[in-house]
Design a protein around this motif. Structure first.
Motif, PDB file in Angstrom:
ATOM      1  N   GLU A  52       0.836  -1.203   0.000  1.00 26.92           N
ATOM      2  CA  GLU A  52       0.000   0.000   0.000  1.00 26.92           C
ATOM      3  C   GLU A  52       0.874   1.257   0.000  1.00 26.92           C
ATOM      4  O   GLU A  52       0.600   2.218  -0.724  1.00 26.92           O
ATOM      5  CB  GLU A  52      -0.906  -0.017   1.232  1.00 26.92           C
ATOM      6  CG  GLU A  52      -1.966   1.050   1.236  1.00 26.92           C
ATOM      7  CD  GLU A  52      -2.912   0.908   2.439  1.00 26.92           C
ATOM      8  OE1 GLU A  52      -3.884   1.674   2.477  1.00 26.92           O
ATOM      9  OE2 GLU A  52      -2.677   0.056   3.322  1.00 26.92           O
ATOM     10  N   LEU A  53       1.956   1.223   0.769  1.00 24.53           N
ATOM     11  CA  LEU A  53       2.883   2.348   0.816  1.00 24.53           C
ATOM     12  C   LEU A  53       3.520   2.576  -0.553  1.00 24.53           C
ATOM     13  O   LEU A  53       3.633   3.719  -1.007  1.00 24.53           O
ATOM     14  CB  LEU A  53       3.961   2.092   1.877  1.00 24.53           C
ATOM     15  CG  LEU A  53       5.000   3.184   2.075  1.00 24.53           C
ATOM     16  CD1 LEU A  53       4.341   4.466   2.560  1.00 24.53           C
ATOM     17  CD2 LEU A  53       6.056   2.721   3.062  1.00 24.53           C
ATOM     18  N   SER A  54       3.886   1.507  -1.227  1.00 22.58           N
ATOM     19  CA  SER A  54       4.456   1.626  -2.572  1.00 22.58           C
ATOM     20  C   SER A  54       3.455   2.258  -3.533  1.00 22.58           C
ATOM     21  O   SER A  54       3.823   3.094  -4.362  1.00 22.58           O
ATOM     22  CB  SER A  54       4.880   0.257  -3.101  1.00 22.58           C
ATOM     23  OG  SER A  54       5.945  -0.252  -2.359  1.00 22.58           O
ATOM     24  N   GLU A  55       2.203   1.860  -3.423  1.00 23.54           N
ATOM     25  CA  GLU A  55       1.163   2.438  -4.275  1.00 23.54           C
ATOM     26  C   GLU A  55       1.004   3.935  -4.005  1.00 23.54           C
ATOM     27  O   GLU A  55       0.884   4.727  -4.937  1.00 23.54           O
ATOM     28  CB  GLU A  55      -0.170   1.725  -4.045  1.00 23.54           C
ATOM     29  CG  GLU A  55      -0.207   0.307  -4.570  1.00 23.54           C
ATOM     30  CD  GLU A  55      -1.481  -0.439  -4.189  1.00 23.54           C
ATOM     31  OE1 GLU A  55      -2.430   0.195  -3.685  1.00 23.54           O
ATOM     32  OE2 GLU A  55      -1.516  -1.665  -4.400  1.00 23.54           O
ATOM     33  N   PHE A  56       1.027   4.323  -2.724  1.00 26.29           N
ATOM     34  CA  PHE A  56       0.914   5.738  -2.382  1.00 26.29           C
ATOM     35  C   PHE A  56       2.103   6.528  -2.925  1.00 26.29           C
ATOM     36  O   PHE A  56       1.945   7.639  -3.439  1.00 26.29           O
ATOM     37  CB  PHE A  56       0.809   5.940  -0.870  1.00 26.29           C
ATOM     38  CG  PHE A  56      -0.533   5.587  -0.294  1.00 26.29           C
ATOM     39  CD1 PHE A  56      -1.711   5.908  -0.959  1.00 26.29           C
ATOM     40  CD2 PHE A  56      -0.629   4.934   0.918  1.00 26.29           C
ATOM     41  CE1 PHE A  56      -2.953   5.583  -0.428  1.00 26.29           C
ATOM     42  CE2 PHE A  56      -1.868   4.606   1.465  1.00 26.29           C
ATOM     43  CZ  PHE A  56      -3.030   4.927   0.785  1.00 26.29           C
ATOM     44  N   LYS A  57       3.295   5.960  -2.826  1.00 27.24           N
ATOM     45  CA  LYS A  57       4.487   6.641  -3.343  1.00 27.24           C
ATOM     46  C   LYS A  57       4.380   6.838  -4.855  1.00 27.24           C
ATOM     47  O   LYS A  57       4.751   7.891  -5.374  1.00 27.24           O
ATOM     48  CB  LYS A  57       5.748   5.857  -2.993  1.00 27.24           C
ATOM     49  CG  LYS A  57       6.143   5.992  -1.540  1.00 27.24           C
ATOM     50  CD  LYS A  57       7.418   5.229  -1.243  1.00 27.24           C
ATOM     51  CE  LYS A  57       7.851   5.400   0.199  1.00 27.24           C
ATOM     52  NZ  LYS A  57       9.108   4.686   0.483  1.00 27.24           N
ATOM     53  N   GLU A  58       3.863   5.839  -5.555  1.00 29.60           N
ATOM     54  CA  GLU A  58       3.696   5.960  -7.004  1.00 29.60           C
ATOM     55  C   GLU A  58       2.653   7.037  -7.327  1.00 29.60           C
ATOM     56  O   GLU A  58       2.836   7.819  -8.265  1.00 29.60           O
ATOM     57  CB  GLU A  58       3.288   4.621  -7.622  1.00 29.60           C
ATOM     58  CG  GLU A  58       3.123   4.659  -9.122  1.00 29.60           C
ATOM     59  CD  GLU A  58       4.358   5.103  -9.881  1.00 29.60           C
ATOM     60  OE1 GLU A  58       4.189   5.715 -10.958  1.00 29.60           O
ATOM     61  OE2 GLU A  58       5.495   4.881  -9.408  1.00 29.60           O
ATOM     62  N   GLN A  59       1.579   7.083  -6.564  1.00 26.06           N
ATOM     63  CA  GLN A  59       0.570   8.131  -6.768  1.00 26.06           C
ATOM     64  C   GLN A  59       1.185   9.514  -6.556  1.00 26.06           C
ATOM     65  O   GLN A  59       0.898  10.447  -7.308  1.00 26.06           O
ATOM     66  CB  GLN A  59      -0.610   7.941  -5.814  1.00 26.06           C
ATOM     67  CG  GLN A  59      -1.534   6.826  -6.186  1.00 26.06           C
ATOM     68  CD  GLN A  59      -2.682   6.676  -5.197  1.00 26.06           C
ATOM     69  OE1 GLN A  59      -2.766   7.379  -4.191  1.00 26.06           O
ATOM     70  NE2 GLN A  59      -3.566   5.730  -5.477  1.00 26.06           N
ATOM     71  N   ILE A  60       2.026   9.644  -5.544  1.00 28.97           N
ATOM     72  CA  ILE A  60       2.688  10.919  -5.273  1.00 28.97           C
ATOM     73  C   ILE A  60       3.567  11.309  -6.451  1.00 28.97           C
ATOM     74  O   ILE A  60       3.563  12.466  -6.894  1.00 28.97           O
ATOM     75  CB  ILE A  60       3.507  10.845  -3.962  1.00 28.97           C
ATOM     76  CG1 ILE A  60       2.562  10.773  -2.759  1.00 28.97           C
ATOM     77  CG2 ILE A  60       4.454  12.032  -3.840  1.00 28.97           C
ATOM     78  CD1 ILE A  60       3.240  10.432  -1.451  1.00 28.97           C
ATOM     79  N   ARG A  61       4.329  10.343  -6.988  1.00 28.19           N
ATOM     80  CA  ARG A  61       5.179  10.625  -8.152  1.00 28.19           C
ATOM     81  C   ARG A  61       4.334  11.104  -9.335  1.00 28.19           C
ATOM     82  O   ARG A  61       4.667  12.071 -10.012  1.00 28.19           O
ATOM     83  CB  ARG A  61       5.973   9.385  -8.561  1.00 28.19           C
ATOM     84  CG  ARG A  61       7.252   9.171  -7.780  1.00 28.19           C
ATOM     85  CD  ARG A  61       8.117   8.118  -8.477  1.00 28.19           C
ATOM     86  NE  ARG A  61       8.684   7.081  -7.687  1.00 28.19           N
ATOM     87  CZ  ARG A  61       8.106   6.168  -6.907  1.00 28.19           C
ATOM     88  NH1 ARG A  61       6.842   6.123  -6.773  1.00 28.19           N
ATOM     89  NH2 ARG A  61       8.770   5.281  -6.244  1.00 28.19           N
ATOM     90  N   SER A  64       2.992  14.546  -8.735  1.00 33.31           N
ATOM     91  CA  SER A  64       4.069  15.531  -8.879  1.00 33.31           C
ATOM     92  C   SER A  64       4.318  15.843 -10.345  1.00 33.31           C
ATOM     93  O   SER A  64       4.474  17.006 -10.725  1.00 33.31           O
ATOM     94  CB  SER A  64       5.361  15.019  -8.232  1.00 33.31           C
ATOM     95  OG  SER A  64       5.184  14.860  -6.847  1.00 33.31           O
TER      96      SER A  64
END
Length: 112
Positions: A52-61, A64
């Motif tokens: 889930e954290l990886s998915e959130f990081k990808e969404q942030i990228r 951005s």
């Protein structure tokens, strides 16, 4: 070992101790199995949270990148608007100059 267990079975006063020991061992086995189950659940939840954290990081990228693209587009449109306003100012000035010239010519023609 065999002689000890045989003597325990035959001595009636030791039977409660044997029952307690067996009950304690059974309880320890249950607790160990339960503990291993909890460890498995915790590990599964940890992996789930990491995914889930990886998915959130990808969404942030991605967000951005979108923000940067929108900022670039805004800058381009702002420059185009400023250029359009400058052109409008120049053309308005020329039009006023032409009107003044026309009025001057009209006055000369009327006096002649």
């Amino acid at each position: 070992y065999f002689s000890t267990s045989l003597s325990l079975c035959c001595d009636p006063s030791l039977l409660p101790q044997v029952d307690l020991r067996e009950e304690l061992e059974a309880q320890q086995r249950r607790q160990k199995a339960e503990s291993e189950g909890f460890r498995g659940q915790i590990e599964e939840e940890r992996r789930s949270h990491l995914d889930e954290l990886s998915e959130f990081k990808e969404q942030i990228r991605q967000h951005s990148r979108t923000i940067v693209a929108l900022e670039e587009r805004l800058l381009t449109v702002t420059k185009q608007l400023q250029a359009g306003e400058e052109e409008k100012r120049i053309l308005t000035g020329k039009l006023r100059g032409n009107c003044t010239l026309y009025t001057g010519l009209k006055d000369i023609m009327l006096k002649a």
